[in-house]
Design a protein around this motif. Structure first.
Motif, PDB file in Angstrom:
ATOM      1  N   ASN A   1       0.852  -1.173   0.000  1.00  0.00           N
ATOM      2  CA  ASN A   1       0.000   0.000   0.000  1.00  0.00           C
ATOM      3  C   ASN A   1       0.895   1.233   0.000  1.00  0.00           C
ATOM      4  OD1 ASN A   1      -1.625   2.151   0.620  1.00  0.00           O
ATOM      5  ND2 ASN A   1      -2.813   1.040   2.159  1.00  0.00           N
TER       6      ASN A   1
ATOM      7  N   GLN B   1       0.147   4.271   0.230  1.00  0.00           N
ATOM      8  CA  GLN B   1      -0.237   5.274   1.216  1.00  0.00           C
ATOM      9  C   GLN B   1       0.432   5.008   2.559  1.00  0.00           C
ATOM     10  OE1 GLN B   1      -1.949   7.961   1.025  1.00  0.00           O
ATOM     11  NE2 GLN B   1      -3.653   7.803  -0.420  1.00  0.00           N
ATOM     12  N   GLN B   2       0.631   3.742   2.846  1.00  0.00           N
ATOM     13  CA  GLN B   2       1.274   3.398   4.114  1.00  0.00           C
ATOM     14  C   GLN B   2       2.772   3.571   4.023  1.00  0.00           C
ATOM     15  OE1 GLN B   2       0.480  -0.586   5.327  1.00  0.00           O
ATOM     16  NE2 GLN B   2      -1.712  -0.227   5.144  1.00  0.00           N
TER      17      GLN B   2
ATOM     18  N   PRO C   1       4.274   7.226   5.294  1.00  0.00           N
ATOM     19  CA  PRO C   1       4.469   7.493   6.725  1.00  0.00           C
ATOM     20  C   PRO C   1       5.435   6.522   7.390  1.00  0.00           C
ATOM     21  CG  PRO C   1       2.230   6.747   6.291  1.00  0.00           C
ATOM     22  CD  PRO C   1       2.856   7.000   4.975  1.00  0.00           C
ATOM     23  N   VAL C   2       5.382   5.239   7.004  1.00  0.00           N
ATOM     24  CA  VAL C   2       6.329   4.300   7.609  1.00  0.00           C
ATOM     25  C   VAL C   2       7.749   4.668   7.196  1.00  0.00           C
ATOM     26  CG1 VAL C   2       7.077   1.912   7.693  1.00  0.00           C
ATOM     27  CG2 VAL C   2       4.649   2.428   7.748  1.00  0.00           C
TER      28      VAL C   2
ATOM     29  N   PHE D   1       8.840   7.574   9.248  1.00  0.00           N
ATOM     30  CA  PHE D   1       9.136   7.145  10.610  1.00  0.00           C
ATOM     31  C   PHE D   1      10.482   6.423  10.672  1.00  0.00           C
ATOM     32  CE2 PHE D   1       9.020   5.418  14.670  1.00  0.00           C
ATOM     33  CZ  PHE D   1       9.052   4.043  14.640  1.00  0.00           C
TER      34      PHE D   1
END
Lengths: 397, 390
Positions: B298, B300-301, B304-305, B308
């Motif tokens: 994904n 979209q994930q 952010p991952v 991070f």
């Protein structure tokens, strides 16, 4: 009102299915707070201790007040460790360590050379030596200051006796007594130590709060940007065609953003408190600040989003705004230490007010957060106003 | 060659992403500027000073305080401002002179100065430094006050006597020497050098990871499947994608190195060695990006991952808290830092930029970085062979 809640509920259900919300809202701030704590805490929590190597070669009556009195007193108080050396060379060697890097363990050497007391008592020039470790600036500065103060004390007594005797040579016989009286005379300027409360978050809480504030703006963006997404997806027209008051659509989005923001902050506060040991402070005060901060975040992100024309552009503007404001606001490092322009600039961001409010709460009472809350609400009012003005045009095609 | 074409299209997509203008170009320079301004000059304690008097004693004391190199003096008008600043950590300490200061000293009267600091030992050094300064400044007045009492003479007369006499006494000197070589080195460690090195590693890795979403998209949007349907081997596609990621990392890295050289005058040391380290770290970052692109389904994930992980590994790896500080105060943290590739690259640059090292000195570090890169790439390729078209 009911339609607003239905819209909000739909949005929240949509978001709950999108795992990126969980990363931004919870996992990333929590994980980063833990990492930052691990990296930064040992260093900032390190208590100041100083280790001095003392070579009292003189062993005379004027060395004792320095070694036993001043240094001994500090050692008893736990601020300073003393290592006794038998010679000046040994003391210097302890500071220099072995090889290219000075031994971390000894911060400075204090050397009282042979014959020191005798020379002072007979008015001959003499010196005290301080060898400073190049890497221990704070501790070695302490050593230097202690020795300098002592040297000035001796100078004073010497000067006092000499002045008295110079105007009345007969009193030379009395020199020892004069010296004693001089030493006992209080200083004209004495320093009174006043302890200030700490209106600052401890490190763990600072990182937790800073990262929570930083990611809050990304979290509420999910709710805010959804208006543009609906436009892109075509569902906005359908909402507008429905028998709903226009404002209920905006209110629904706002409720979504507010709900997301509050829930994520709550989880972060609880998470960092239990897992990392952060101390956010008085719950009522924290709650007020969080609500005000969330509202200001929604206002700011709504305004930024409203300035964009497409959902993609909105995301770009939003992430730039969130990162930029977060950095300027001092969420990553305490920018108030920078002083000058940077320190003043941070007040342009809601983040800085949120952190300052928490800091004031930490050292005071709930009344101290009034300026911060007021500032945050002002941000909310101004940015929401602009956002609504811009959105009205969009929603009335 | 097809792999290059694939890589080129990746770079074009990267260039077209509008947000990259900020995140890739502006943000690193902004951070280096802020970090250099805040931390680059070494820590100088700030002391707030309230000195309402306008007479000679006050002026002399203020002059002495301001001339002292151990701390910076910030003048304020009232006590409350200073107290609040100390409480908030904006000042390390505060000194409040009473209004009667100028009258008390010539009269030989005792006066009290308030030293405001937060509880704890951090202000001890500052406190004693100010004490030593005061002892020096107040030496003559103190002698004069004593002599006036002893000889029962007026203060002014005593002061004149004391001034005349103490010019002739030998006094106790304090001789200082410094041992050891400071970690920061006696050479010119530029104000922005460390920040530039740290941000180079942080951004090369972060931009790579955040950009791994592109690889996820390539898979999900079916681009990979369409490439695979052409007479192109999997090997070529993987090489192309790998080169694409590498290109992105290099663009970020080269931009920061050149940009900081031009804007901040940052020195990177021996050019050949510096280039090799940037290339090696680019391989590490792009390898990690390939691995992420392979593991996520994904996009979209992935962003952010990626952010991070990029920030987290950078923080652990010495891109925020400098490695030399870790070594001094928290050896455990220093050890953990060296699990991250960033730390090895930073060590290499310390040798190049600070100790004028050469290629021979950094070869071991290059080897370690290439090891990380190889591990990432091998894992990524192994995984991608299975999921490229999924």
């Amino acid at each position: 009102m009911r339609s607003a809640l239905v819209i909000a509920a739909k949005d929240l259900r949509q978001r709950a299915r999108d795992r990126s919300v969980y990363v931004f809202a919870i996992a990333a701030p929590l994980g980063l707070a833990a990492i930052f704590g691990f990296v930064f805490n040992p260093i900032s929590d390190a208590d100041f201790t100083a280790t001095f190597a003392v070579a009292n070669v003189d062993q005379g009556p004027l060395a004792a007040p320095l070694v036993d009195g001043v240094l001994g007193g500090l050692a008893d108080g736990g601020n300073v460790n003393l290592v006794h050396a038998t010679s000046a060379e040994e003391a210097a060697r302890l500071v220099e360590g072995d090889g290219e890097r000075a031994d971390q363990d000894v911060d400075a050497a204090i050397i009282i050379p042979a014959g020191f007391s005798a020379r002072v008592q007979t008015g001959r020039p003499t010196e005290l030596r301080v060898v400073q470790n190049a890497n221990a600036s704070l501790a070695s500065t302490l050593a230097l200051a202690i020795v300098q103060e002592y040297a000035r004390q001796l100078d004073y007594v010497q000067g006092a006796v000499t002045t008295v005797v110079s105007s009345d040579p007969a009193r030379l016989a009395d020199a020892a007594a004069i010296a004693q009286r001089a030493g006992a005379t209080p200083r004209p300027v004495s320093v009174r130590d006043v302890s200030a409360t700490i209106k600052q978050l401890d490190n763990t809480t600072f990182y937790a709060a800073g990262l929570a504030a930083f990611f809050l703006f990304f979290t509420v963006q999910f709710g805010v940007n959804s208006l543009l997404e609906e436009r892109h997806a075509g569902t906005l027209n359908r909402l507008l065609a429905a028998p709903l008051p226009r404002w209920s659509i905006i209110l629904g989005k706002a409720i979504t953003a507010f709900g997301l923001g509050l829930v994520s902050m709550l989880i972060l506060i609880v998470g960092t408190s239990f897992i990392l040991g952060a101390d956010w402070g008085n719950p009522a005060g924290v709650a007020l600040l969080v609500v005000a901060a969330t509202a200001s975040a929604i206002g700011v992100m709504a305004m930024v989003s409203a300035l964009a024309r497409t959902s993609e552009q909105g995301e770009v503007f939003s992430s730039i705004a969130a990162v930029g404001l977060g950095i300027i606001g001092g969420t990553f490092f305490p920018i108030n230490q920078a002083g000058g322009v940077l320190a003043s600039l941070r007040y342009v961001t809601p983040h800085a007010w949120f952190l300052q409010g928490l800091g004031d709460l930490a050292g005071g009472s709930i009344g101290d957060i009034v300026p911060a809350v007021a500032a945050l609400l002002a941000f909310t009012a101004v940015t929401s106003g602009i956002a609504l003005a811009l959105l009205r045009r969009r929603l009335n095609p | 060659m097809k792999a290059l074409a694939i890589a080129a299209s990746n770079l074009r997509r990267f260039a077209r992403e509008r947000s990259n203008v900020f995140f890739v170009l502006i943000l690193p320079m902004l951070l280096i500027l802020v970090l250099g301004s805040v931390f680059g000059r070494g820590f100088e304690p700030r002391v707030g000073l309230v000195a309402p008097g306008t007479g000679d004693p006050t002026s002399a004391l203020v002059e002495g305080l301001e001339a002292h190199e151990g701390f910076a003096v910030h003048r304020h008008d009232d006590r409350d401002t200073v107290v609040r600043a100390v409480e908030r950590g904006e000042l390390e300490a505060g000194l409040i002179l009473p209004p009667e200061f100028d009258d008390a000293i010539p009269a030989g009267d005792a006066v009290e100065i308030d030293f405001i600091a937060r509880p704890g030992q951090d202000s001890l050094s500052l406190r004693r430094t100010i004490g030593a300064l005061l002892a020096e400044q107040m030496a003559l007045p103190r002698i004069a006050a004593f002599v006036a009492r002893e000889g029962d003479v007026p203060y002014e007369q005593a002061l004149a006597q004391a001034t005349a006499v103490t010019g002739q006494t030998a006094g106790v000197k304090v001789a200082t020497a410094v041992a050891g070589e400071a970690f920061i080195g006696r050479r010119n460690w530029g104000q922005f050098d460390l920040g530039a090195q740290q941000q180079l590693m942080l951004f090369m890795f972060l931009t790579s990871l955040a950009g791994s979403a592109a690889l996820v998209q390539t898979r999900r949007l079916g681009i990979a499947r369409r490439m695979f349907a052409t007479p192109t081997t999997v090997r070529t596609i993987l090489l192309g994608e790998g080169l694409g990621r590498f290109g992105v990392a290099l663009v970020q890295g080269v931009y920061i190195v050149l940009g900081t050289m031009v804007i901040f005058g940052v020195r990177w040391g021996d050019p050949l060695s510096a280039i090799l380290i940037v290339l090696a770290f680019g391989l590490v970052g792009s390898g990690a990006a390939m691995l992420m692109g392979a593991l996520f389904s994904n996009d979209q994930q992935a962003v952010p991952v990626g952010v991070f992980l990029g920030l987290g590994t950078a923080a652990l790896g010495g891109c925020m808290m400098p490695l030399y500080v870790m070594e001094l105060f928290a050896p455990t943290v220093w050890t953990v830092a060296h699990l991250m590739p960033h730390a090895w690259a930073l060590d290499a640059f310390e040798i190049l930029a600070l100790r004028d090292g050469g290629l021979g000195d950094v070869l071991p570090f290059l080897g370690i970085l290439l090891g990380y890169a190889a591990a990432f790439y091998l894992l990524a390729i192994w995984r991608l062979r299975a999921v490229l078209t999924r």
